[in-house]
Design an enzyme around this catalytic site. Structure first.
Site, PDB file in Angstrom:
ATOM      1  N   GLY B  13       5.892  15.566  -5.970  1.00 20.32           N
ATOM      2  CA  GLY B  13       6.611  14.551  -5.193  1.00 20.32           C
ATOM      3  C   GLY B  13       7.536  13.723  -6.061  1.00 20.32           C
ATOM      4  CB  ILE B 142       4.179   6.936  -6.931  1.00 23.51           C
ATOM      5  CG1 ILE B 142       3.703   7.797  -5.760  1.00 23.51           C
ATOM      6  CG2 ILE B 142       5.675   7.111  -7.151  1.00 23.51           C
ATOM      7  CD1 ILE B 142       4.193   7.299  -4.404  1.00 23.51           C
ATOM      8  CG  ASP B 143      -0.424   9.434  -5.734  1.00 27.69           C
ATOM      9  OD1 ASP B 143      -0.038   8.535  -4.958  1.00 27.69           O
ATOM     10  OD2 ASP B 143      -0.349  10.644  -5.457  1.00 27.69           O
ATOM     11  CG  LEU B 299      11.019   3.380   3.053  1.00 29.35           C
ATOM     12  CD1 LEU B 299      11.268   2.039   3.720  1.00 29.35           C
ATOM     13  CD2 LEU B 299      12.249   4.269   3.183  1.00 29.35           C
ATOM     14  CD  GLN B 300       4.418   4.073  -0.605  1.00 29.45           C
ATOM     15  OE1 GLN B 300       3.490   3.475  -1.119  1.00 29.45           O
ATOM     16  NE2 GLN B 300       4.441   4.355   0.677  1.00 29.45           N
TER      17      GLN B 300
END
Lengths: 407, 407
Positions: B13, B142-143, B299-300
């Site tokens: 991602g 991002i996780d 969006l994040q």
């Protein structure tokens, strides 16, 4: 000469520019030297009725504070959704007696359609009872749907956020080598201005949003499926669609997911959501590819971290100008932006009788939408582009913006 | 001395830092003077198998381009979700013969858990067939759930975006003088790191998010209703809740709205959404006040307009360092951040055997969550705060960020 007293209120939904206009009124009132006191009402007319009145002259004693106010989202004074009733003379006369007790000369109200209705009713009632109080409306709304002004304070920043976010979603979509459909739902009950701003997400690097559906035109599900199919077949693998929350079919029924929530606010507006989710389901049933929907939701209302400098500057200016208009003796007016004709973007401040603006909605003209009804055209792009220019430098502390506390 | 050749891929991602790491590898390879050619594979290993190979040495000839790459969201080279099978020696040997044809010495792969699985399988197979090619993993997600590194590139920016957005939602909530409950759903399948970042939305002006629910603890609906009720009764009128998309009840069932979508990706991950919407319905049935939910959604992931400077800097550094690790002869490793003990935040680059990291998940420790299980504690705040420091100045054109075109 006797010094004047004024009171300021804010009402309706938040924008990032409404405190800029408040800062403008405060700055204008101080600069005029005509005021001995500037009051604020908390939570608009509702707070006024509860005597929630604060002395802003005491609070905003430094330029630094006014500057921070200018860069703080939402409503410093708090908001309300309170509808005045012309027949409710008890409430109206209570408001006037409160204003008289505080020796108010000028009443400034910053808000959208519903707030201009408040200005209309108060100025009408004031004239009826021969009150000398001047009622001045200062526009704001991310919906850009007020009649009589070229655009509204707060719209340019929301439009910049939408454009930036759509551009970033486009990057998010582009990374996979597989077909996909992404539907983004944007606010706008009846007016499609903010959804149209998705068209600004176009750069040398990215060709832009593929399809844009505004609430001004009847939405046809079959046409939507055809439109998406055409793009998948002829243009590109990743389709990006911007859709207004308020799209309706030709019978006037909202395109939405699940049951209508049925929640109605004081002004009779029904709370809607789900157009994006509804189209996601429709597309997922029709196409053999990944389909997803994104609802930008309240993020587009308080997004000061992505504000338009043009918007904040103009919002300050219109607030400042409101003071001059009051001092000139106006009553029952709304301040407006007038775009100066010519090649370079310029705005001057004007006024309109609030009767010509309140309780009306300015919709997107048919001629600004493309022939197929699935995108906007150059007229719209030219209209929108100047409004999102310039970035606002914020002060950060600990990694997040250092906004002023709300009252 | 014979010059080397390397190839770089991106997978999984999007984040806003993954191109910064790509820029770091390119910059490091050029600076080392050890490489005659830098290749990129489009859409990761999937593109490699299709011979979608580009010459990056020819493209990135100026510092300006590398700098713009550093500030472009998502994946410049495109992404894929492709799972290698250890038993599929046909595919594995095809990959090696392609790499040999292009005379590749060093293979860099920037990605999350699944991409590290690719590095693991390729380096294992390479050792089996005595290939001299070195396989180096560069983390991103991002996780923040990769094992062996203090944090992951891309996480800090997503966390800054979450903190900023939650702060702005807080302003949005605070304006009305009526009780309300706002539930914000944040990404994180099994790890609650990003949801925890909502706790950073705390300033001198705003007391912060009221309740934070992570997927690491079983979610109890009754406890949730009690928690909200307690805040409404004792603390404040507007309750703001941050909730991970992955919350589950004590039986391990996801708390979600409607049916499970059932879509499963190549790695067996089920696509989830609706925890926020589910809690909205539960709360709306229980409380007599306005309840709404917001899903921040994609969006994040690509929010470069709100990136953390610390994150982008470190992501560049880890990419650059990967080159040195390859030149030192490493194979089958993932680069890591090691936080230097002490009062001031400092990071050094380390490495870990990819077997120790791939296919594992680093979850939030119980001790970093408060006793009640509805917020995070000071240890978490201290851990997160340095990661969101600093703002990235972007170049804007026409009111929107001027990102580099993706390939």
């Amino acid at each position: 000469m006797k010094k004047r007293r004024c009171i300021i209120g804010q009402s309706g939904g938040p924008t990032v520019a409404i405190n800029s206009s408040l800062a403008g009124v405060i700055d204008g009132a101080i600069a005029s030297s005509m005021y001995e006191r500037i009051y604020g009402m908390r939570n608009g007319i509702e707070g006024l009725l509860d005597l929630q009145i604060v002395n802003l002259s005491e609070r905003f004693t430094t330029l630094d504070l006014v500057e921070r106010l200018r860069k703080t989202p939402a409503m410093y004074l708090g908001s309300c959704r309170y509808k005045l009733d012309t027949n409710d003379t008890e409430t109206l006369s209570k408001i006037f007696s409160i204003l008289e007790n505080f020796q108010i000369d000028d009443f400034f109200y910053i808000g959208g359609n519903d707030s201009m209705d408040t200005i209309l009713k108060l100025s009408d009632y004031g004239k009826q009872i021969d009150s000398p109080i001047r009622f001045i409306g200062i526009p704001k709304t991310i919906d850009n749907d007020l009649v009589g002004t070229d655009h509204t304070p707060g719209f340019g920043s929301a439009a910049k956020y939408i454009a930036t976010t759509m551009l970033e979603v486009m990057y998010d979509c582009a990374i996979y080598n597989k077909p996909s459909i992404t539907i983004v739902e944007i606010m706008g009950r009846n007016a499609g201005w903010l959804t149209a701003a998705a068209a600004l997400a176009k750069t040398e690097a990215m060709e832009g949003v593929d399809l844009i559906y505004l609430p001004e035109l009847a939405f046809d599900v079959d046409q939507f499926l055809n439109d998406v199919d055409y793009i998948l077949q002829t243009k590109k693998k990743q389709v990006l669609v911007a859709v207004s929350e308020g799209i309706k079919d030709k019978k006037g029924n909202y395109i939405q997911d699940g049951e209508i929530s049925g929640q109605v606010d004081a002004f009779g507006h029904i709370s809607r959501s789900g157009a994006g989710k509804a189209l996601e389901k429709i597309a997922a049933n029709h196409f053999q590819c990944k389909v997803r929907s994104v609802e930008i939701n309240v993020l587009q209302r308080s997004c000061m971290h992505c504000a338009s400098e043009t918007d904040l500057k103009e919002a300050f200016l219109i607030g400042r100008s409101a003071v001059g208009k009051a001092l000139e003796g106006n009553n029952g007016i709304m301040l407006t932006y007038e775009r100066v004709p010519g090649n370079s973007y310029q705005v001057r401040i004007g006024t309109v009788d609030v009767h010509e603006s309140a309780n009306k909605e300015r919709l997107v003209p048919r001629e600004w939408i493309n022939k197929e009804g699935n995108h906007v055209n150059g007229t719209m792009i030219n209209y929108l582009t100047p409004l999102i220019q310039g970035e606002v430098m914020l002060e950060y502390k600990g990694g997040v913006p250092s906004y002023l506390p709300l009252m």
